[in-house]
Scaffold this active site. Structure first.
Site, PDB file in Angstrom:
ATOM      1  N   TYR A 207       7.863   2.094   0.377  1.00  0.00           N
ATOM      2  CA  TYR A 207       6.799   1.304   0.987  1.00  0.00           C
ATOM      3  C   TYR A 207       7.450   0.119   1.667  1.00  0.00           C
ATOM      4  CZ  TYR A 207       3.348   4.057  -1.358  1.00  0.00           C
ATOM      5  OH  TYR A 207       2.565   5.099  -1.747  1.00  0.00           O
ATOM      6  N   HIS A 388      -9.511   2.589  -2.070  1.00  0.00           N
ATOM      7  CA  HIS A 388      -8.110   2.378  -2.422  1.00  0.00           C
ATOM      8  C   HIS A 388      -7.889   2.331  -3.928  1.00  0.00           C
ATOM      9  CE1 HIS A 388      -4.019   0.874  -1.919  1.00  0.00           C
ATOM     10  NE2 HIS A 388      -4.291  -0.029  -2.839  1.00  0.00           N
TER      11      HIS A 388
END
Ligand SMILES: *[C@@H]1O[C@H](CO)[C@@H](O)[C@H](O)[C@H]1NC(C)=O
Ligand SMILES: *[C@@H]1O[C@H](CO)[C@@H](O)[C@H](O)[C@H]1NC(C)=O
Ligand SMILES: *[C@@H]1O[C@H](CO)[C@@H](O)[C@H](O)[C@H]1NC(C)=O
Ligand SMILES: *[C@@H]1O[C@H](CO)[C@@H](O)[C@H](O)[C@H]1NC(C)=O
Ligand SMILES: *[C@@H]1O[C@H](CO)[C@@H](O)[C@H](O)[C@H]1NC(C)=O
Ligand SMILES: *[C@@H]1O[C@H](CO)[C@@H](O)[C@H](O)[C@H]1NC(C)=O
Ligand SMILES: *[C@@H]1O[C@H](CO)[C@@H](O)[C@H](O)[C@H]1NC(C)=O
Ligand SMILES: *[C@@H]1O[C@H](CO)[C@@H](O)[C@H](O)[C@H]1NC(C)=O
Length: 583
Positions: A207, A388
């Site tokens: 990420y 999310h």
């Protein structure tokens, strides 16, 4: 003129012979995506008011083609059609289901309607349709959940399903708006938010985060469209991209780093602006609303988060992917706002280990919106959402209540896929009035974990969030709840006198399926503490934040106001929420 003859399969296929004098005009299908990394399988689709979904599947083969829906991305349990064109020009097409790793059965009820199947030197194209719900237990429903699509094909017309080349892909099919539905302004500019020659590490998952300025404009402009800009590689490297707005640029770090690694500053800025998942196209706001830049209330910086998946551990990859934004001085009627709801990302939200399914709840009580906003808050017209969680998340459901009554589900995905985070349009605009309650329920699975999972920013921590995109914008940026951990500790017969002790006490619980259910029920019944934040105002965080992880909350530098709800919530949870979710 068309003539269709039906024979029941001599093999296991239903043969169709189709004499046709010309190609049917291809229907206008609004949505399309490649289902595999090397662009051999191309799907176009659309659905209509009659709840009929039409598919046009082009596969780079002259052999048989299988396509359908799978429970988890594997063949067993899946609902598929198989079709193709024999060398003599006869065609075949039929509805099947896969019983197990080696058994394929033709459905008694044929629920897929073939419109055409054609073949040229390189490709086979099947055009067919079905109802979203066929009512055949051998078919899988097409719902608002993320679908797991499966495509298998062979090189000739002898169907060998279990030996074919297979691709699975998560895809959200129930889209309501495509970029072609939108009107573009006459004057517009583009601006790229991209990484600068990032050396992608030889790791399966990375990420990468960086902070970038938004375009500097002297007067108000509107960002109305987002488009992925992906550096071409011969593998699919970029998995998804998220853009978050930053309230205050002066605290942001520079460079590119792990989003959720050692430096917690790289997880700063949590307000989602847009999300793009692999295979996705551009996203455009509805015609009458867009995202404002250039006024004092607007963000000046964003965090660009790119999820790389380098499964083959290829070295030496350099990437400059990102998102291209389109902005215009022709401002639209409304500014888009994003309301973050769900469970406050805070370690009192915990998920026990070994749970097949564990539901957590976060409440937004918007009764104090007016007071916090400074002026009365206009109704929120919600037109899109983004859900999310992290890796343990299996589902998210957002429900609206007014005056103690459940109005309905705002949005949900009961087959949430972490790798498919994208902004999704509502079927119709939904109105939230100040005073309404918004309950976010997340379903987690932790069968593969031996320790407790606490809420937090890293991918091994959890989150339970729903970002609601609405207009007109107000000053509230988030409204999230978390359960009273002392109550949960008490029910689990643990001693604790404050939130930190309550949290630590969870480590002493003997977790088995029974205590997991007890904890889930207690967390549902507990009072919720609701935290409401407004955009861009600098106020220190409440002092009760327990662990270093919460440094990120401190750094958000937004107004926070926590208020404890009366016991009323638990009654409401019992009487209202339980209507839907019986333990
Ligand atoms: C075409 O070939 C297939 C497979 O060999 C056969 O089953 C079918 O009967 C043939 N059709 C015609 C019209 O000859
Ligand atoms: C064959 O069909 C595919 C899919 O429709 C198309 O993309 C391709 O250009 C066609 N090839 C030829 C040689 O016509
Ligand atoms: C989008 O376009 C399609 C066809 O082009 C049309 O059927 C549909 O009603 C449009 N939807 C909206 C929301 O304008
Ligand atoms: C991708 O390209 C590299 C060279 O740039 C090559 O070594 C590699 O084999 C290629 N991979 C695939 C899957 O084609
Ligand atoms: C941003 O943060 C800095 C440092 O904390 C502070 O001095 C400044 O006033 C803040 N600016 C805004 C607009 O909140
Ligand atoms: C935001 O708050 C300010 C006062 O702090 C107020 O003047 C303004 O109208 C509010 N904006 C909106 C969109 O409600
Ligand atoms: C709960 O039961 C499942 C089997 O149904 C098992 O796999 C899991 O480990 C159990 N969880 C705990 C915490 O004991
Ligand atoms: C929301 O807050 C208001 C005022 O604080 C309160 O009257 C109401 O009962 C709360 N709702 C719930 C579900 O507790």
């Amino acid at each position: 003129m068309k003539l269709v003859l039906l024979f029941r399969g001599m093999l296991f296929l239903l043969f169709l012979t189709w004499f046709c004098s010309g190609q049917p005009a291809p229907p206008l299908l609004r949505f399309s995506v490649y289902l595999d990394p090397s662009n051999m399988v191309y799907l176009r689709w659309d659905h209509d008011e009659q709840e009929m979904m039409t598919f046009d599947l082009q596969v780079h083969t002259t052999g048989w083609v299988a396509f359908g829906f799978s429970p988890h991305g594997e063949l067993p349990g899946s609902d598929i059609v198989i079709g193709g064109v024999f060398p003599n020009g006869s065609i075949y097409f039929s509805d099947f289901h896969v019983v197990d790793e080696a058994t394929l059965e033709e459905d008694d009820s044929q629920d897929y309607q073939l419109l055409s199947v054609t073949e040229n030197e390189t490709s086979t194209t099947m055009l067919f349709k079905r109802h979203l719900r066929t009512c055949d237990s051998n078919d899988l429903d097409i719902t608002m959940d993320t679908a797991r699509l499966i495509t298998v094909f062979g090189t000739d017309d002898t169907v060998q399903l279990f030996k074919g080349q297979k691709f699975s892909k998560s895809l959200f099919l129930m889209r309501y708006r495509s970029p072609s539905n939108s009107t573009d302004p006459k004057i517009f500019f583009t601006y790229d938010l991209r990484l600068d020659n990032f050396a992608v590490p030889v790791e399966e998952t990375k990420y990468a985060c960086t902070f970038l300025p938004l375009p500097v404009v002297k007067q108000k402009h509107h960002i109305y469209k987002f488009e992925p800009v992906i550096t071409p590689h011969n593998i699919t490297l970029v998995h998804h991209i998220l853009i978050y707005a930053c309230g205050n640029a002066s605290v942001l770090p520079s460079g590119i780093d792990d989003c959720y690694g050692a430096n917690p500053d790289f997880a700063l800025c949590s307000q989602v602006v847009v999300g793009w998942a692999v295979g996705g196209e551009s996203y455009q706001f509805p015609d009458d609303a867009a995202y404002s830049i250039g006024t004092p209330w607007d963000p000046q910086y964003v965090r660009l988060e790119i999820h790389y998946s380098n499964f083959d551990l290829v070295s030496g990859l350099i990437d400059s992917s990102g998102v291209r934004i389109y902005y215009t001085p022709e401002v639209r009627k409304y500014d888009v706002g994003v309301l973050q709801t769900g469970i406050f990302t805070f370690p009192v939200h915990f998920i026990p280990p070994g749970a097949e399914s564990y539901r957590s709840y976060g409440l937004c009580n918007s009764s104090q919106f007016d007071e916090m906003n400074g002026t009365p808050v206009p109704d929120l017209h919600v037109f899109a959402y983004l859900l999310h969680t992290h890796l343990a998340g299996r589902g998210v459901k957002v429900t609206q209540y007014r005056n103690g009554k459940q109005l309905g589900i705002i949005c949900e995905d009961n087959k949430y896929d972490f790798t498919l985070q994208e902004i999704r349009d509502m079927k119709e605009i939904l109105v939230i009035k100040p005073g309404d309650e918004i309950l976010v329920e997340c379903n987690f699975q932790t069968l593969d974990r031996s320790g407790i999972t606490f809420a937090g920013p890293s991918t091994m921590n959890e989150m339970c969030l729903s970002f609601l995109f609405y207009y007109p914008r107000n000053n509230i940026s988030s409204c999230m709840g978390y359960p009273d951990i002392l109550y949960i500790a008490h029910v689990l017969k643990q001693e604790a006198s404050d939130a930190v002790e309550g949290m630590m006490a969870m480590d002493f619980v003997d977790w088995n399926n029974e205590t997991v259910k007890t904890a889930e029920k207690a967390a549902k019944e507990a009072d919720q503490i609701v935290v409401i934040k407004t955009i861009n105002v600098n106020v220190p965080p409440p002092s009760f934040l327990p662990t270093p992880r919460l440094l990120t909350c401190r750094a958000q530098r937004e107004t926070e106001k926590a208020f404890r709800l009366c016991k009323h919530w638990s009654d409401m949870a019992k009487t209202l929420v339980c209507h839907q979710f019986v333990f």
